[in-house]
Write a protein that holds these residues in place. Structure first.
Motif, short mmCIF file in Angstrom:
data_model
loop_
_atom_site.label_atom_id
_atom_site.label_comp_id
_atom_site.label_asym_id
_atom_site.label_seq_id
_atom_site.Cartn_x
_atom_site.Cartn_y
_atom_site.Cartn_z
N GLU B 96 0.79 -0.77 0.24
CA GLU B 96 0.61 0.13 0.45
C GLU B 96 1.20 1.31 -0.09
O GLU B 96 0.65 2.42 -0.32
CB GLU B 96 -0.87 -0.07 1.39
N GLU B 147 1.20 -6.16 8.54
CA GLU B 147 0.27 -4.99 8.99
C GLU B 147 0.79 -3.68 9.47
O GLU B 147 1.04 -2.82 9.37
CB GLU B 147 -1.70 -5.55 9.31
N THR B 148 0.97 -4.15 11.28
CA THR B 148 1.61 -3.14 12.34
C THR B 148 2.81 -2.40 11.30
O THR B 148 3.19 -1.70 11.92
CB THR B 148 2.23 -3.94 13.28
N GLU B 150 3.51 -1.93 8.22
CA GLU B 150 2.98 -0.76 7.34
C GLU B 150 2.53 0.30 8.04
O GLU B 150 2.59 1.43 7.48
CB GLU B 150 2.54 -1.50 6.58
N LYS B 151 1.44 -0.29 8.44
CA LYS B 151 0.56 1.17 9.35
C LYS B 151 1.38 1.85 10.37
O LYS B 151 1.61 3.23 10.05
CB LYS B 151 -0.23 0.15 10.39
N MET B 154 3.18 4.32 8.38
CA MET B 154 2.45 4.92 7.54
C MET B 154 2.16 6.48 8.28
O MET B 154 1.71 7.60 7.98
CB MET B 154 1.40 4.75 7.14
N GLU B 155 2.27 5.76 9.70
CA GLU B 155 1.34 6.65 10.71
C GLU B 155 3.34 7.56 11.17
O GLU B 155 2.70 9.02 10.66
CB GLU B 155 1.94 6.28 12.30
#
Lengths: 123, 158
Positions: B96, B147-148, B150-151, B154-155
């Motif tokens: 993403e 996911e953690t 990538e998140k 992003m943050e």
């Protein structure tokens, strides 16, 4: 037992664990079946081994001689930046050169992509 | 974010000039006042208050070190287990993240976490190909871990 001795003990322990991790990484490189699994061992374990050994050396010189070697810290940073990229490049080059994977390999989703890429070059 | 840091440093230097003491402690005092001012004026600045991002970045680094240690414990288990056969394989991971340096950071993090090694990125930068040590049991778990990551990235960046 004062603080200095405790920190020296921690430094020695870190260096010992680092050496053991390096040895485990070497055993892994001998034992694993193909290039890809071997570079797993080469990337992860040896990075942590170098990290622990350099941290131990930094603590030793800081406590023993009061000398804070920034070069050791920079060495840790550079190893962290370069080791995963080196692993990525070596496995990628191996895959491009058509190195066979181990017989126990279950799934290979990259195969179709690479074949398509070759066809595109042919055109 | 860089803009806010520059403003904060300018406020710190202004504080030094106003109090006419050119020392490190007065610079730090000015910097703390600058943080306070930016906290008051955060509604007028683009992208929100910058220290929250700094904390998120520190949190990402801590998570990364934890994963690093876990991956090495996993490695020891793989290397010393008497059974030689695991089930390695390459799987596809939809990305993403957009910019190049975010993707580079993610591939490096993946390479140093348990049982995964990034091999290739597709030409249009939408897919990442990852070699996994044990594709049967870990596939879903790995996905959640990433996911953690990538998140977290992003943050920090957005």
């Amino acid at each position: 037992m004062n603080v200095k001795e405790i920190i020296e003990f921690i430094a020695a322990l870190l260096m010992l664990i680092g050496a053991i991790m390096a040895m485990i990484s070497a055993i892994g490189i001998i034992r694993f079946p193909d290039v890809y699994t071997r570079s797993h061992a080469g990337t992860k374990s040896s990075t942590l081994a170098v990290l622990l050994t350099l941290t131990g050396a930094f603590l030793h010189f800081a406590v023993e001689q009061g000398f804070y070697s920034v070069r050791l810290l920079l060495g840790i940073v550079f190893v962290f930046l370069t080791a995963p990229v080196a692993g990525h490049l070596i496995t990628r080059a191996a895959y491009s050169a058509g190195v066979k994977m181990a017989d126990s390999t279950v799934e290979d989703e990259l195969k179709d992509v690479f074949e398509n890429r070759e066809e595109d070059k042919g055109k | 974010m860089a803009f806010q840091i520059v403003i904060n440093l300018i406020i710190a230097v202004m504080w030094m000039f106003l109090s006419e003491s050119y020392t490190v402690p007065s610079l730090i005092t000015g910097f703390l006042f600058g943080v306070l001012l930016l906290l008051l004026l955060r509604r007028f600045l683009p992208g929100g208050f910058y220290l929250t991002r700094v904390f998120k970045a520190i949190k990402l680094i801590l998570i990364f070190f934890k994963e690093m240690v876990m991956s090495n414990i996993d490695m020891i288990k793989y290397i010393y287990s008497p059974r030689p056969i695991r089930e390695p394989g390459i799987f596809e991971y939809p990305l993403e993240l957009k910019t190049n340096w975010e993707i580079t950071l993610l591939t490096s993090l993946i390479s140093l976490t348990p049982g995964t090694l990034s091999i290739a990125i597709s030409n249009d930068k939408t897919k990442l190909y990852i070699h996994a040590m044990n594709i049967e049991s870990v596939d879903e778990e790995i996905k959640s871990i990433k996911e953690t990551f990538e998140k977290g990235i992003m943050e920090v960046t957005r």
